[in-house]
Write a protein that holds these residues in place. Structure first.
Motif, mmCIF file in Angstrom:
data_model
loop_
_atom_site.group_PDB
_atom_site.id
_atom_site.type_symbol
_atom_site.label_atom_id
_atom_site.label_comp_id
_atom_site.label_asym_id
_atom_site.label_seq_id
_atom_site.Cartn_x
_atom_site.Cartn_y
_atom_site.Cartn_z
ATOM 1 N N THR A 310 -31.321 70.241 30.542
ATOM 2 C CA THR A 310 -30.722 69.310 29.547
ATOM 3 C C THR A 310 -31.742 68.324 29.489
ATOM 4 N N PRO A 311 -32.254 67.703 28.314
ATOM 5 C CA PRO A 311 -33.131 66.547 28.316
ATOM 6 C C PRO A 311 -32.436 65.385 28.870
ATOM 7 N N PRO A 312 -33.092 64.292 29.079
ATOM 8 C CA PRO A 312 -32.414 62.990 29.742
ATOM 9 C C PRO A 312 -31.735 62.413 28.563
ATOM 10 N N ASP A 313 -30.693 61.969 29.262
ATOM 11 C CA ASP A 313 -29.734 60.985 28.148
ATOM 12 C C ASP A 313 -30.205 59.663 28.426
ATOM 13 N N ASN A 314 -30.336 59.261 26.991
ATOM 14 C CA ASN A 314 -30.694 57.738 26.757
ATOM 15 C C ASN A 314 -29.653 56.682 27.377
ATOM 16 N N SER A 315 -28.575 57.063 27.422
ATOM 17 C CA SER A 315 -27.329 56.159 27.783
ATOM 18 C C SER A 315 -27.085 56.573 29.127
ATOM 19 N N ALA A 316 -27.866 57.498 29.970
ATOM 20 C CA ALA A 316 -27.500 57.614 31.537
ATOM 21 C C ALA A 316 -27.854 56.624 32.217
ATOM 22 N N ARG A 317 -27.159 56.462 33.386
ATOM 23 C CA ARG A 317 -27.576 55.431 34.337
ATOM 24 C C ARG A 317 -28.540 55.870 35.153
ATOM 25 N N GLU A 318 -28.902 57.215 35.511
ATOM 26 C CA GLU A 318 -29.706 57.841 36.642
ATOM 27 C C GLU A 318 -30.875 57.534 36.015
ATOM 28 N N GLN A 319 -31.897 57.135 36.709
ATOM 29 C CA GLN A 319 -33.216 56.772 36.350
ATOM 30 C C GLN A 319 -34.250 58.134 36.344
ATOM 31 N N VAL A 320 -34.619 58.281 35.423
ATOM 32 C CA VAL A 320 -35.582 59.633 35.190
ATOM 33 C C VAL A 320 -36.981 59.552 35.966
ATOM 34 N N PRO A 321 -37.178 60.446 36.767
ATOM 35 C CA PRO A 321 -38.555 60.094 37.598
ATOM 36 C C PRO A 321 -39.756 59.975 36.432
ATOM 37 N N VAL A 322 -40.871 59.591 36.762
ATOM 38 C CA VAL A 322 -41.913 59.340 35.944
ATOM 39 C C VAL A 322 -43.101 59.846 36.463
ATOM 40 N N LEU A 323 -43.876 60.799 35.629
ATOM 41 C CA LEU A 323 -44.883 61.640 35.855
ATOM 42 C C LEU A 323 -46.180 61.213 34.873
ATOM 43 N N LEU A 324 -47.193 60.705 35.543
ATOM 44 C CA LEU A 324 -48.120 60.755 34.348
ATOM 45 C C LEU A 324 -49.251 61.802 34.561
ATOM 46 N N ARG A 325 -49.566 62.124 33.239
ATOM 47 C CA ARG A 325 -50.704 63.438 33.110
ATOM 48 C C ARG A 325 -51.740 63.040 32.043
ATOM 49 N N HIS A 326 -52.730 62.722 32.636
ATOM 50 C CA HIS A 326 -53.666 62.320 31.610
ATOM 51 C C HIS A 326 -55.060 63.277 31.759
ATOM 52 N N SER A 327 -55.816 63.163 30.711
ATOM 53 C CA SER A 327 -57.157 63.929 31.035
ATOM 54 C C SER A 327 -58.193 63.290 31.962
ATOM 55 N N ARG A 328 -58.971 64.171 32.214
ATOM 56 C CA ARG A 328 -60.065 63.706 33.377
ATOM 57 C C ARG A 328 -60.604 62.406 33.055
ATOM 58 N N LEU A 329 -61.026 62.029 31.848
ATOM 59 C CA LEU A 329 -61.398 60.648 31.601
ATOM 60 C C LEU A 329 -60.619 59.410 31.829
#
Length: 658
Positions: A310-329
């Motif tokens: 299930t995708p994150p619910d915008n109204s949910a109180r649980e904080q969704v963890p954050v993952l940053l994925r970027h290019s090498r630059l």
């Protein structure tokens, strides 16, 4: 590009018999952040499993292995290799066998060390009385003579010789640490008088061992031979211990890794809801990895599992963890962002803006093509030779920062500050001409950065569903109108006044936004009250009005301060140029010296450039980062995001929370 990696909540039901294998594989992958799910009719009706007894057993195993490691001086293992298959019983049996062999060798070493200490102590006591062929028989067997052995301060020996009578023989031997070893011989009747005189002289008795038929010289020689024999035996035992330690080190590392992995698996297992035959695994995974994880688990269990994503619910109180994925630059600039904090999952991700603005500001303040080339060369070296990912990221950051400095240096015509090359500038040196133009350029860039921060804040608030804040907040649309309106009044005040529009413009762009700031908190308080939401920290309507009024006042001053703060870009650019100019002026002064003037001149230029590279480089990087954090991030970036911490067997991730 402007969003964090999308996350998906994954729920998997697996059979109890597959639980251990699935958890081990997920821990090896390190791709899911497990979350705590309480037992219930929708999850699992049974209480959490209790592994306390098994965990205590593994703790004892770990304690015994660490004690054995310390005893044998085996360094900790840095290998993250997964342990082979074994059971706790096999691990305990293997460890007990190692302990038994180690105890035998360690006890032999302990006895030899103790014997060595005893022999050394006796040797030290006797060696000072060698050369006299002093007998070690029981002194009581002599009917008339009495022997006293010991030492006294060397300076007191001469006085002692004058004090003793003719019925006393003093036999000085070796000296050590300012003391004189001494044998005193007297009659039985003269012993009390001798003892009194010796005490006054600071004499310390040293009793010698009593060995019938032996002498101090003979005992010393025998002790030397015994010490040599014990030393050889001790060396042999130490070699055997080293060989034994090297031999068991791989097995000991294997046992410890096995214990760590099993403890981690059981710690997770006892936090999972379950039925009589199945368990529920629940957690967050990157959306792009969900299909691969599901496929892997199905393969492990031979299809004996069920999945729900299930995708994150915008109204949910649980904080969704954050993952940053970027290019090498962009990855080095991700490091700068995460140092301040992580964006909330529903916020825009600013790494691209940070990369572009940071390089521009650093290049503007540190504009010299030669200095930039030095930084770029250092960065390229770190990028190629760096052993860790962080070292390579730092090298890339230096390389990009140096490239920005090269571009600015070409614009300024600055090449190590050499005056003759300034005529090739695309614009001019920061110290030449009217410096106000450079300051205006810095303020113009500041206006762009502040405006961008306000726009990002409006977007973030609307994405979170905070419509009221997006419109009325001092960094929302009202703040944007105020800021742009104030800039229009400052830059075009004369034209606006000539058309008679000044009162209207002041009301529309200054008064109305400030009023919006003031009514924001009271309106939020009123809406919360109607919904029955109580804020314990709030002071009621009066407190909300006071908070909004103070916030409005801070907002008016903050916009001015934030914009003017970017003047430092021009100031540090001129400071960099001034430092180089001072170095060349000083070099010109010493060039005329009769003794090595040219040498000292070149040396000063080199040192001046080195100081500029190190000092100004640090200042420019810190000031650019400060402007990012305080003037840009302060408008829109919460920094409250929780990092994605996947479950790993190596212990870098975390199991479900309590």
């Amino acid at each position: 590009m402007f969003r964090v990696a999308p996350m998906t909540r994954l729920n998997a039901v697996v059979l109890e018999g597959d639980e251990h294998t699935v958890l081990r594989d997920l821990g090896r992958l390190g791709a899911i952040q497990l979350t705590r799910t309480l037992p219930g009719p929708d999850t699992g009706p049974l209480a959490f499993r209790d592994h306390a007894a098994d965990l205590a057993r593994y703790d004892r195993l770990r304690g015994c292995s660490e004690e054995l490691r310390r005893s044998l001086e085996i360094p900790p293992s840095s290998s993250g290799q997964e342990p082979g298959k074994m059971t706790i019983d096999e691990a305990e049996d293997a460890l007990r066998s190692m302990e038994a062999q180690a105890d035998h060798l360690l006890e032999s070493r302990r006895q030899l060390v103790q014997r060595q200490k005893e022999l050394t102590a006796v040797h030290e006591r006797v060696s000072h009385f060698c050369g006299l062929d002093f007998p070690l028989d029981d002194a009581s067997r002599f009917s008339f003579l009495r022997f006293v052995t010991g030492s006294l301060p060397f300076k007191n020996l001469e006085g002692l010789e004058r004090e003793v009578g003719g019925n006393v023989a003093l036999l000085p031997t070796a000296q050590r640490n300012g003391r004189q070893a001494l044998v005193a011989v007297t009659t039985r009747e003269g012993l009390p008088t001798l003892e009194e005189v010796l005490q006054k002289a600071g004499f310390q008795h040293e009793a010698l061992p009593e060995i019938p038929g032996s002498t101090a010289d003979a005992l010393s020689e025998e002790g030397d031979r015994e010490l040599e024999r014990v030393g050889a035996e001790l060396e042999d035992v130490n070699k055997r211990l080293q060989t034994f330690a090297a031999g068991i080190a791989p097995s000991l590392n294997e046992i410890e890794r096995f214990g760590d992995v099993e403890c981690r698996l059981m710690d997770v297992s006892q936090r999972l809801p379950r039925t009589e035959n199945a368990v529920l695994l629940s957690g967050w995974v990157p959306a792009d990895d969900a299909a691969a994880i599901e496929s892997r688990v199905r393969e492990i269990t031979n299809g004996r599992c069920a999945f729900e994503t299930t995708p994150p619910d915008n109204s949910a109180r649980e904080q969704v963890p954050v993952l940053l994925r970027h290019s090498r630059l962009l990855r080095p600039f991700e490091m700068l962002v995460s140092t301040y904090g992580l964006p909330d999952y529903r916020e825009l991700e600013p790494t691209l803006f940070v990369a572009l603005s940071y390089l521009f500001m650093f290049g503007m303040m540190f504009g010299d093509a030669g200095h930039g080339a030095v930084l770029a060369a250092c960065g390229l070296t770190a990028l190629i030779a760096g052993r860790s990912e962080k070292a390579r990221d730092f090298g890339l950051l230096l390389l990009l920062g140096g490239s920005a400095s090269i571009i600015s240096g070409v614009v300024y015509g600055s090449y190590f500050g050499i005056e003759g090359l300034k005529r090739y500038a695309l614009w001019r040196d920061p110290l030449e001409g009217d410096p106000m133009n450079l300051m205006y350029a810095a303020i113009g860039f500041g206006i762009v950065m502040v405006s961008l921060g306000l726009i990002l804040n409006v977007i973030n608030r609307f994405r979170r569903g905070d419509t009221l804040g997006g419109i009325l907040d001092r960094f929302g649309l009202a703040g944007l109108f105020f800021y742009w309106g104030a800039l229009a009044l400052i830059m075009n005040g004369t034209a606006i006044r000539s058309r008679g529009l000044m009162p209207l413009m002041i009301t529309l762009f200054l008064v109305v936004p400030i009023v919006a700031w003031i009514i924001k908190e009271p309106m939020e308080h009123l809406l919360h009250s109607r919904k029955g939401v109580k804020d314990e920290a709030s002071g009621g309507m009066v407190g909300a009005i006071m908070e909004s009024s103070v916030g409005a006042f801070e907002g008016v001053l903050g916009y001015l301060a934030n914009t003017i703060s970017f003047v430092r870009l021009a100031a540090y650019a001129m400071s960099h140029a001034a430092l180089l100019l001072a170095a060349f002026m000083l070099a010109s002064e010493v060039r005329g010296l009769s003794m090595g003037g040219s040498f000292w001149s070149v040396l000063i230029i080199i040192l001046g450039n080195m100081v500029a590279i190190i000092l100004e480089g640090i200042i420019a990087s810190v000031q650019a980062l400060r402007l990012e954090y305080y003037e840009f991030f302060g408008k829109f970036f919460s920094g409250n995001g929780q990092p994605f911490e996947p479950f790993r067997l190596s212990g870098n991730g975390r199991p479900p929370g309590p």
